[in-house]
Design an enzyme around this catalytic site. Structure first.
Site, PDB file in Angstrom:
ATOM      1  N   ARG A 212     -22.228  13.017  11.840  1.00 52.23           N
ATOM      2  CA  ARG A 212     -22.538  12.336  10.587  1.00 52.23           C
ATOM      3  C   ARG A 212     -23.580  11.241  10.739  1.00 52.23           C
ATOM      4  NH1 ARG A 212     -16.386  11.791   8.041  1.00 52.23           N
ATOM      5  NH2 ARG A 212     -16.185  14.010   7.628  1.00 52.23           N
TER       6      ARG A 212
ATOM      7  N   LEU B 139      -1.582   7.247   2.327  1.00 53.39           N
ATOM      8  CA  LEU B 139      -0.888   8.017   3.356  1.00 53.39           C
ATOM      9  C   LEU B 139      -0.164   7.096   4.317  1.00 53.39           C
ATOM     10  CD1 LEU B 139      -3.411  10.859   4.101  1.00 53.39           C
ATOM     11  CD2 LEU B 139      -1.226  10.986   2.910  1.00 53.39           C
TER      12      LEU B 139
ATOM     13  N   LEU C 194      -6.868  11.061   7.857  1.00 53.87           N
ATOM     14  CA  LEU C 194      -5.568  11.456   7.319  1.00 53.87           C
ATOM     15  C   LEU C 194      -4.557  11.503   8.457  1.00 53.87           C
ATOM     16  CD1 LEU C 194      -6.629  14.300   4.840  1.00 53.87           C
ATOM     17  CD2 LEU C 194      -6.413  11.853   4.442  1.00 53.87           C
TER      18      LEU C 194
ATOM     19  N   SER D  58     -18.358  17.892   0.764  1.00 55.24           N
ATOM     20  CA  SER D  58     -17.727  18.019   2.081  1.00 55.24           C
ATOM     21  C   SER D  58     -18.707  18.416   3.189  1.00 55.24           C
ATOM     22  CB  SER D  58     -16.610  19.054   2.007  1.00 55.24           C
ATOM     23  OG  SER D  58     -16.168  19.363   3.307  1.00 55.24           O
TER      24      SER D  58
ATOM     25  N   GLY E 119       0.798   3.781   3.955  1.00 50.99           N
ATOM     26  CA  GLY E 119       1.854   2.948   3.366  1.00 50.99           C
ATOM     27  C   GLY E 119       3.032   3.760   2.875  1.00 50.99           C
TER      28      GLY E 119
ATOM     29  N   GLY F 178       0.833  -1.205   0.000  1.00 49.39           N
ATOM     30  CA  GLY F 178       0.000   0.000   0.000  1.00 49.39           C
ATOM     31  C   GLY F 178       0.864   1.249   0.000  1.00 49.39           C
TER      32      GLY F 178
ATOM     33  N   HIS G 278     -21.819   8.773   5.259  1.00 53.01           N
ATOM     34  CA  HIS G 278     -21.667  10.228   5.242  1.00 53.01           C
ATOM     35  C   HIS G 278     -22.963  10.872   4.754  1.00 53.01           C
ATOM     36  CE1 HIS G 278     -19.985  14.168   4.571  1.00 53.01           C
ATOM     37  NE2 HIS G 278     -18.829  13.773   5.045  1.00 53.01           N
TER      38      HIS G 278
ATOM     39  N   ARG H  29     -15.943   7.706  13.147  1.00 54.73           N
ATOM     40  CA  ARG H  29     -14.756   8.543  13.001  1.00 54.73           C
ATOM     41  C   ARG H  29     -15.147  10.003  12.845  1.00 54.73           C
ATOM     42  NH1 ARG H  29     -12.252  10.935   8.809  1.00 54.73           N
ATOM     43  NH2 ARG H  29     -13.312   9.825   7.129  1.00 54.73           N
TER      44      ARG H  29
HETATM   45  C1  LIG Z   1     -14.027  11.206  -0.882  1.00 50.76           C
HETATM   46  C2  LIG Z   1     -13.287  11.041   0.416  1.00 50.76           C
HETATM   47  C3  LIG Z   1     -12.918  12.147   1.137  1.00 50.76           C
HETATM   48  C4  LIG Z   1     -12.239  12.017   2.355  1.00 50.76           C
HETATM   49  N1  LIG Z   1     -11.875  13.147   3.031  1.00 50.76           N
HETATM   50  C5  LIG Z   1     -11.191  13.014   4.189  1.00 50.76           C
HETATM   51  C6  LIG Z   1     -10.765  14.185   4.896  1.00 50.76           C
HETATM   52  O1  LIG Z   1     -11.017  15.314   4.498  1.00 50.76           O
HETATM   53  N2  LIG Z   1     -10.061  14.024   6.040  1.00 50.76           N
HETATM   54  C7  LIG Z   1      -9.749  12.775   6.517  1.00 50.76           C
HETATM   55  O2  LIG Z   1      -9.090  12.694   7.552  1.00 50.76           O
HETATM   56  N3  LIG Z   1     -10.129  11.663   5.855  1.00 50.76           N
HETATM   57  C8  LIG Z   1     -10.838  11.744   4.710  1.00 50.76           C
HETATM   58  N4  LIG Z   1     -11.226  10.601   4.046  1.00 50.76           N
HETATM   59  C9  LIG Z   1     -10.769   9.283   4.519  1.00 50.76           C
HETATM   60  C10 LIG Z   1      -9.304   9.045   4.134  1.00 50.76           C
HETATM   61  O3  LIG Z   1      -9.056   9.592   2.862  1.00 50.76           O
HETATM   62  C11 LIG Z   1      -8.907   7.576   4.088  1.00 50.76           C
HETATM   63  O4  LIG Z   1      -9.386   6.914   5.207  1.00 50.76           O
HETATM   64  C12 LIG Z   1      -7.387   7.423   4.064  1.00 50.76           C
HETATM   65  O5  LIG Z   1      -6.827   8.221   3.058  1.00 50.76           O
HETATM   66  C13 LIG Z   1      -6.947   5.991   3.906  1.00 50.76           C
HETATM   67  O6  LIG Z   1      -5.535   5.933   3.734  1.00 50.76           O
HETATM   68  P1  LIG Z   1      -4.751   4.565   3.712  1.00 50.76           P
HETATM   69  O7  LIG Z   1      -3.326   4.906   3.520  1.00 50.76           O
HETATM   70  O8  LIG Z   1      -5.114   3.772   4.900  1.00 50.76           O
HETATM   71  O9  LIG Z   1      -5.326   3.757   2.451  1.00 50.76           O
HETATM   72  P2  LIG Z   1      -5.453   4.122   0.904  1.00 50.76           P
HETATM   73  O10 LIG Z   1      -5.133   5.521   0.606  1.00 50.76           O
HETATM   74  O11 LIG Z   1      -6.783   3.595   0.490  1.00 50.76           O
HETATM   75  O12 LIG Z   1      -4.336   3.281   0.206  1.00 50.76           O
HETATM   76  C14 LIG Z   1      -4.399   1.900   0.019  1.00 50.76           C
HETATM   77  C15 LIG Z   1      -3.184   1.453  -0.740  1.00 50.76           C
HETATM   78  O13 LIG Z   1      -3.084   0.047  -0.690  1.00 50.76           O
HETATM   79  C16 LIG Z   1      -2.882  -0.479  -1.971  1.00 50.76           C
HETATM   80  N5  LIG Z   1      -3.469  -1.813  -1.980  1.00 50.76           N
HETATM   81  C17 LIG Z   1      -4.676  -2.202  -1.478  1.00 50.76           C
HETATM   82  N6  LIG Z   1      -4.826  -3.530  -1.624  1.00 50.76           N
HETATM   83  C18 LIG Z   1      -3.709  -3.984  -2.213  1.00 50.76           C
HETATM   84  C19 LIG Z   1      -3.274  -5.270  -2.613  1.00 50.76           C
HETATM   85  N7  LIG Z   1      -4.024  -6.352  -2.436  1.00 50.76           N
HETATM   86  N8  LIG Z   1      -2.072  -5.377  -3.199  1.00 50.76           N
HETATM   87  C20 LIG Z   1      -1.281  -4.279  -3.405  1.00 50.76           C
HETATM   88  N9  LIG Z   1      -1.645  -3.049  -3.024  1.00 50.76           N
HETATM   89  C21 LIG Z   1      -2.836  -2.909  -2.435  1.00 50.76           C
HETATM   90  C22 LIG Z   1      -3.490   0.513  -2.915  1.00 50.76           C
HETATM   91  O14 LIG Z   1      -2.913   0.403  -4.185  1.00 50.76           O
HETATM   92  C23 LIG Z   1      -3.154   1.819  -2.211  1.00 50.76           C
HETATM   93  O15 LIG Z   1      -1.840   2.184  -2.562  1.00 50.76           O
HETATM   94  C24 LIG Z   1     -11.925  10.727   2.835  1.00 50.76           C
HETATM   95  C25 LIG Z   1     -12.313   9.619   2.119  1.00 50.76           C
HETATM   96  C26 LIG Z   1     -13.018   9.763   0.935  1.00 50.76           C
HETATM   97  C27 LIG Z   1     -13.489   8.536   0.235  1.00 50.76           C
END
Ligand SMILES: Cc1cc2nc3c(=O)[nH]c(=O)nc-3n(C[C@H](O)[C@H](O)[C@H](O)COP(=O)(O)OP(=O)(O)OC[C@H]3O[C@@H](n4cnc5c(N)ncnc54)[C@H](O)[C@@H]3O)c2cc1C
Ligand code: SF4
Ligand code: FES
Lengths: 682, 250
Positions: free
Chosen positions: A355, A61, A487, A302, A63, A58, A284, A481
């Site tokens: 929410r 943010l 983030l 938002s 990973g 991953g 949401h 949450r």
């Molecule tokens: C529209 C939207 C708006 C949001 N706004 C906010 C906000 O304003 N503030 C806030 O705090 N949060 C917000 N969130 C929530 C937040 O964005 C996410 O919870 C957070 O970014 C998740 O980050 P992550 O690194 O855990 O996973 P992700 O960013 O989902 O990354 C997952 C990674 O894992 C990889 N991956 C997954 N499975 C596999 C696999 N089997 N093999 C290889 N690679 C794999 C993908 O390629 C990717 O690189 C929002 C979410 C959405 C949907």
């Protein structure tokens, strides 16, 4: 068509497992536990780090920040993403902002307050020590991001700007217009790119993890499929870190990116990791409604819009019908015929209730037949009052006496545009309607999953050497949450927690030689992965992967969505089992195994969703209370408010998954620093 | 809501070594669909006929991840200004239209399949120097260096690039100057990024050349098609800087 059913009526046979040890250090008070732990934990010496291999899956943010930091520390990191570039991870889409207890506004914020808000917002279903650590390191995240060149919003004096978010009483949210996730991810991606360029991180784009490999009980590697060539590979390391995101797409329609999935986490669960609180889903309240059955995803508007928008539906059914048939629009309904139901039901918080509360209220209005679009699943979010209010005050400040309605409207719309311009534009692009002149139509949508892999204080799962970060774990948000906290958690885990806690495991591995990738365990896992893929290809049935995913989504939304009840959950579980059986008999995957084949990728992911969905139903059924995003109709007050049951359910549910006999391990939650209270917004 | 009967001319190519050809399809859409949902409908239809679906890249479907990439009626990301393919909606087309859909074409973006191309060259340009060298934990307090609001906004505008590659596809020379200069401008505007600025420019430009992207001849086609409206001013300032630097070192 009747579906042949191999399953007998599913009774919930839940076996109770052993209690779980969360490894929160005994030493120190809540305030200094983390500092004390950090300064006494085992370290890995620099020369040993170079001999240790770490797999990070991953590049969101969580990973990207983890891989970059572990690379900087001198470990050999191999990093994987199914995307074509680390920069495309779903984190890129986050809009609103990131919380941090900087107290730059001098408005009374503190680490304790952020900790307390997060615990309360999570409806008292998260672990105190983890949440406090999160609040502590939140401050370092902002420092790090600014040093990397993340262009966060600033005031005229050149200092960082903040806004308030999600009903808390302080301004602690940092942001970069409506693109906070993008900017933070680019910062982490650049740090990762730097480690790739110096050879500390070896990057594998377009590689999907399809299995976890355990050797002698420890996580020692993964099996991947190269998405360009279809080649199956074995990758070995001393430990494995999953940062693979959330599983909201089990509902098919969600605000998540199309590719977000549960495969990495779920296949680890099938190798013995535990799935915690899978039923905690955040829905949401302000998203653009579904417009037809071809709909592929839902777009978030938002939360900040509820600062100025008023939510309503018509009071009269004949107005509802006229709107649905296009004979009237929102503006035609006189003030006295509108039901501003949030203001009516929750006078203290009005449109700014959390929410989960806002989402359920919208559902109630639509269930009662007041939905305002052709599908009956939408409510109005109206800015007319804000336009007039801002317009009048602008006129006064500009010295315009007796302004005309036109002048007031123009001035007011300019203020609204300055605040929400990009969101209004996005709304118009999608719907073709101009929200400056007509109320927006919105409806709740699946957005975030609080549940995820169970981890201890070190972010280590119950499988030694397997760690989970970011949305993929369950750790910090309890049953709900708060806005702008995902983030924060992803970056806290990746930059400031795992680089230390991983040492607890690795310091005992410094004598472990390089892990071989051709041991019987690796060979067997590779073979199983290949067989599973071949099985999918060979079904050659009649229905597309997409069609099964859509049907699963409808079942999940109907029976495990905004409100749940025992009967529905049992029925939903049974329906998923039948659908799964049909999938494995009748899905059609075009193309072949050994080529670029997006349909095959999807098929594997949907197969896993078809199992996870059942786990979610079972979890929701077990939890006989309403808390946060989990609302059980049996557990509500006479006024329809959620009723928690602290006596019996102050635990984390961690599932060892077996679809016939799931085992429930409980982690009892202890609250030593906050008092459990009922949330009230009346 | 009336149906739209559309004819699609879609580029099909099975891997980088296949010659590729246009394939004609018919699809029934409606005005509320997004462009990609219209392609979803086509693919469902193709799969139900057991034929090969059209491969295209996409993920966020809200204009921010940079995954979607196709040339629609001759224009990268289609007809609308400041709009990615995934944000384009069918109400901008009409019943009876023929729509031509091709991949982003450039030597440095080899076709993987149909409309999917390999844009990893962009990652390598960033790896060459598109970062600030600061390890985790080395940062001082975020407010220690005030940055003028306008400067921060300029940095933000350049940082809004989504790495989609439309600029390359739009350019007659397949130059990557808009992309590269946007990153240089983003980091170069900020005090934190100034320290490594000269080295960064040299390394990124060298990598850009190595990847085989063409020269910039100031046609500005890139700016016109960029979905994030990244300004060509960034190119001008990169050029000034680069030329200045070359003179300095030689
Ligand atoms: C529209 C939207 C708006 C949001 N706004 C906010 C906000 O304003 N503030 C806030 O705090 N949060 C917000 N969130 C929530 C937040 O964005 C996410 O919870 C957070 O970014 C998740 O980050 P992550 O690194 O855990 O996973 P992700 O960013 O989902 O990354 C997952 C990674 O894992 C990889 N991956 C997954 N499975 C596999 C696999 N089997 N093999 C290889 N690679 C794999 C993908 O390629 C990717 O690189 C929002 C979410 C959405 C949907
Ligand atoms: S400069 Fe514009 S067109 Fe080029 S990659 Fe960035 S966003 Fe895309
Ligand atoms: S799919 Fe993400 S920008 Fe188009």
């Amino acid at each position: 068509m009747t579906v042949e059913n191999n399953f007998t009526e599913t009774e919930t046979l839940v076996k109770e497992g052993t209690g779980l040890k969360n490894n929160v250090p005994e030493a120190g008070d809540l305030e200094n536990k983390w500092t004390q732990y950090r300064s006494t934990m085992d370290l890995v010496a620099p020369n040993n780090k170079r001999r240790i291999d770490i797999i990070v899956v991953g590049t969101g943010l969580a990973g990207a920040s983890a891989a970059a930091t572990l690379g900087e520390l001198g470990y050999n990191v191999k990093c994987f993403t199914f995307h074509d570039s680390p920069r495309r991870a779903h984190s890129i889409a986050a809009q609103g902002g990131i919380n941090a207890a900087k107290n730059y506004q001098n408005d009374g914020d503190s680490v304790y307050r952020l900790f307390y808000d997060t615990i309360k917002g999570g409806d008292y279903r998260s672990r105190e020590a983890n949440v406090h650590r999160l609040a502590e390191v939140s401050r370092n995240i902002i420092d790090q991001a600014v040093a990397q060149g993340v262009p966060l919003a600033r005031e005229y004096g050149g200092l960082l700007a903040n806004r308030s978010f999600g009903g808390v009483q302080v301004s602690r949210t940092f942001y970069a217009k409506g693109q906070t996730g993008q900017q933070l991810l680019i910062g982490a991606y650049q740090a990762l790119s730097r480690q790739i360029s110096v050879g500390n991180v070896e990057m594998y784009n377009r590689h999907e993890m399809l299995d976890l490999v355990k050797v002698d009980g420890k996580a020692r590697g993964i099996i991947t499929r190269n998405l360009l060539t279809g080649k199956i590979d074995r990758h070995a390391a001393h430990c494995v870190v999953l940062a693979t995101g959330g599983y909201g797409n089990v509902y098919y329609l969600s605000t998540n990116a199309m590719g977000s999935n549960v495969t990495a986490a779920w296949r680890s669960v099938k190798r013995g990791a535990l799935m915690a609180n899978p039923c905690y889903t955040q829905i949401h309240p302000t998203c653009i409604p579904v417009s037809g059955d071809y709909q592929s995803k839902l777009t978030l508007m938002s939360e900040s819009l509820r600062n100025d928008g008023r939510v309503w539906v018509p009071k009269k059914k004949e107005d509802v019908m006229a709107i649905r048939e296009g004979r009237k629009n929102g503006n035609d309904i006189p003030e006295e015929d509108r039901d501003y139901y949030l203001e009516r039901r929750y006078p203290a918080f009005g449109n700014l209730v959390p929410r989960d509360v806002a989402s359920r209220a919208a559902k109630t209005a639509c269930d009662e037949g007041y939905g305002v679009n052709s599908t009956g699943l939408a409510v109005f979010l109206d800015f007319a009052a804000a336009v007039i209010r801002y317009g009048k005050s602008e006129a006064i400040s500009k010295g315009i006496n007796n302004p005309t309605d036109q002048q007031i409207g123009d001035l007011g719309r300019a203020v609204v545009a300055a605040k929400y311009g990009n969101l209004f534009e996005m709304y118009e692009k999608i719907t073709g309607e101009d929200p400056y002149f007509q109320p927006m139509k919105i409806f709740p949508a699946v957005h975030y999953t609080m549940g995820g892999m169970w981890v201890d204080y070190n972010l280590e799962t119950n499988v030694p050497g397997l760690f989970a970060l970011g949305e993929a774990n369950f750790s910090d948000h309890g049953a709900n949450r708060l806005g702008a906290s995902a983030l924060m958690q992803g970056l806290a885990d990746g930059y400031f927690v795992i680089p230390y806690t991983i040492g607890q495991f690795l310091s005992k591995e410094i004598r472990t030689p390089k892990i071989a990738n051709d041991s019987p365990e690796f060979m067997a896992a590779e073979k199983e992965t290949r067989e599973k893929l071949e099985k999918l290809m060979n079904i050659k049935g009649n229905h597309s992967v997409e069609s099964f995913h859509k049907r699963l989504g409808l079942i999940m939304w109907e029976y495990c969505g905004m409100s749940r009840n025992a009967e529905g959950l049992k029925k939903g579980r049974q329906m998923i089992r039948e659908l799964r059986e049909e999938f494995w008999r009748d899905v059609y995957v075009p193309g072949s195994l050994d080529e670029y084949n997006p349909e095959l990728e999807k098929a594997g992911r949907v197969a896993d969703f078809l199992e996870l969905g059942e786990n979610m139903m079972v979890d929701a059924l077990d939890r006989e209370e309403s808390c946060g995003g989990h609302f059980r109709e049996e557990h509500q007050s006479a006024e329809g408010e959620a009723q928690r049951n602290d006596k019996d359910y102050t635990y984390v549910s961690a599932w060892e998954w077996d679809d016939n006999e799931p085992i429930l391990h409980k982690e009892q939650l202890e609250f030593k620093n906050v008092e459990l209270k009922t949330r009230s917004y009346k | 809501m009336s149906d739209m009967n559309l004819k699609l001319k879609v580029w099909k190519q099975n891997g980088p070594n296949d010659k590729g050809r246009f394939e004609n399809y018919k699809v029934v859409a409606n005005e509320h669909m997004s462009f990609l949902e219209m392609l979803d409908v086509l693919n469902e239809q193709l799969i139900s006929e057991k034929s090969d679906p059209v491969s295209f890249e996409h993920d966020c479907r809200e204009g921010i991840c940079g995954a979607c990439s196709m040339v629609i009626n001759g224009r990268p990301h289609g007809p609308n200004k400041g709009t990615t393919t995934c944000q384009l909606h069918m109400r901008f087309f009409k019943d009876g239209d023929t729509i031509t859909i091709e991949p982003f074409r450039a030597n440095s973006f080899p076709v993987i399949k149909d409309l999917v191309v390999d844009r990893s060259a962009f990652d390598r340009i960033i790896q060459a120097g598109g970062y600030i060298s600061v390890n985790t934990g080395q940062a001082q307090d975020a407010n220690a260096i005030p940055i003028e609001k306008d400067v921060a906004l300029d940095a933000f505008s350049a940082a809004a690039c989504i790495g989609c590659g439309a600029c390359v596809a739009a350019c007659p020379n397949a130059s990557a100057m808009l992309f590269t200069s946007a990153k240089v401008a983003h980091l170069g505007h900020l005090p934190q990024g100034k320290v490594e600025h000269d080295k960064r420019v040299q390394k990124m430009v060298a990598q850009m050349d190595e990847e085989g992207f063409g020269m910039c001849s100031n046609t500005y086609a890139c700016e016109a098609e960029c979905p994030k409206e990244i300004s060509v001013k960034n190119i001008a300032s990169l050029n000034r800087n680069f030329i200045g630097k070359v003179f300095k070192t030689e």
